[in-house]
Design an enzyme around this catalytic site. Structure first.
Site, PDB file in Angstrom:
ATOM      1  CB  ALA A 239       3.336   2.339   5.551  1.00  0.00           C
ATOM      2  CE  LYS A 240      -2.745  -3.531   2.953  1.00  0.00           C
ATOM      3  NZ  LYS A 240      -2.331  -4.732   3.671  1.00  0.00           N
TER       4      LYS A 240
END
Ligand SMILES: [Zn+2]
Length: 283
Positions: A239-240
């Site tokens: 994910a970020k």
């Protein structure tokens, strides 16, 4: 004619995991002389950031991908409402007013998306205005359709097991949109003529529900290709992360997007990132 799609939600910038997913969908279509669509899944009202959609297009172009535009989800709310009304009219939806915490407190089974809703409101009578959501009566739905199967290109034929997710929410009352992911994505793939649904392994369990919805709504049945996920150092879906650049960051920094795409195709991943399983990334 094979039709695939990449369907990002504009609630955050795209990162390497999205790039990989888009490349898989793009390359599978190209390898078979098919079409590759971009569909913006922008019905998550509160979190949706419309300004990101042009960034997404710039990211895909930077990766060297070519696509056709499918209608964004926000243009299709009428179709979602109409399908929900059809299911409600056949007695397959029931109103639920349970809060998330209440469900977690009483649930005894854990499903792919967390605690499985135990059916608390099934058969209960309260004013529909009090409903927080409308749920699919999965047991009744399965009784009507009989056993179903679906095909994943990598994993082979699957027996549909929608009961694993419990009575999922199809209509949310707390959002600006009338449809949950399950209903919207299933209807969109049919409307867009998608014949091969490509997406990450994390959505494999959702396909049991989607196959059931296709049977209930008389929709065409595509094949699926659930690809491995890019994982971070902790083994979780990428994910970020703090310090991990988005595709837009990399693009603006002057990185070569086509070279990055070729690295992902070849399985050459940045340090600390691994593919979620041993099967080859792109067949
Ligand atoms: Zn409930």
């Amino acid at each position: 004619m094979v039709v695939t799609r990449f369907a990002p939600s504009p609630n955050g910038p795209l990162h390497l995991g999205h790039a990989f997913s888009a490349i898989v969908a793009h390359d599978l279509a190209r390898a078979r002389g098919g079409r590759f669509l971009l569909r913006i899944e922008d019905i998550d009202g509160a979190r949706s950031r419309p300004e990101l959609t042009d960034e997404f297009r710039a990211d895909l172009e930077w990766l060297g991908l070519e696509w056709e535009e499918a209608p964004a989800q926000s243009t299709r709310t009428g179709a979602y409402e109409s399908a929900a009304a059809t299911l409600a009219a056949s007695g397959l939806l029931y109103p639920c007013r349970c809060a998330r915490a209440e469900i977690a407190a009483v649930a005894t089974a854990k499903g792919p998306d967390g605690p499985v809703y135990p059916g608390t409101c099934r058969g209960a009578t309260f004013a529909p205005e009090e409903a927080a959501a409308w749920r699919l009566d999965v047991a009744e739905a399965v009784r009507r359709t009989g056993p179903l199967t679906w095909l994943d290109e990598r994993a082979g034929e699957q027996q549909a097991r929608p009961e694993l997710s419990g009575d999922v929410v199809l209509v949310r009352k707390d959002a600006e949109t009338p449809a949950s992911y399950h209903l919207a994505a299933t209807l969109d793939d049919a409307a867009d003529g998608v014949t091969l649904v490509t997406r990450g392994m994390d959505l494999f369990p959702a396909t049991h529900i989607h196959r059931l919805l296709q049977a209930l709504l008389g929709l065409p049945v595509p094949a699926w290709h659930h690809h491995p996920l890019l994982l971070d150092e902790t083994g979780r879906k990428l994910a970020k992360r703090r310090g991990s650049p988005s595709l837009a960051d990399r693009r603006r920094a002057g990185e070569d997007g086509r070279a990055l795409a070729d690295s992902l195709r070849a399985g050459r991943l940045p340090a600390g990132i691994t593919l979620g399983e041993g099967l080859s990334a792109i067949s």
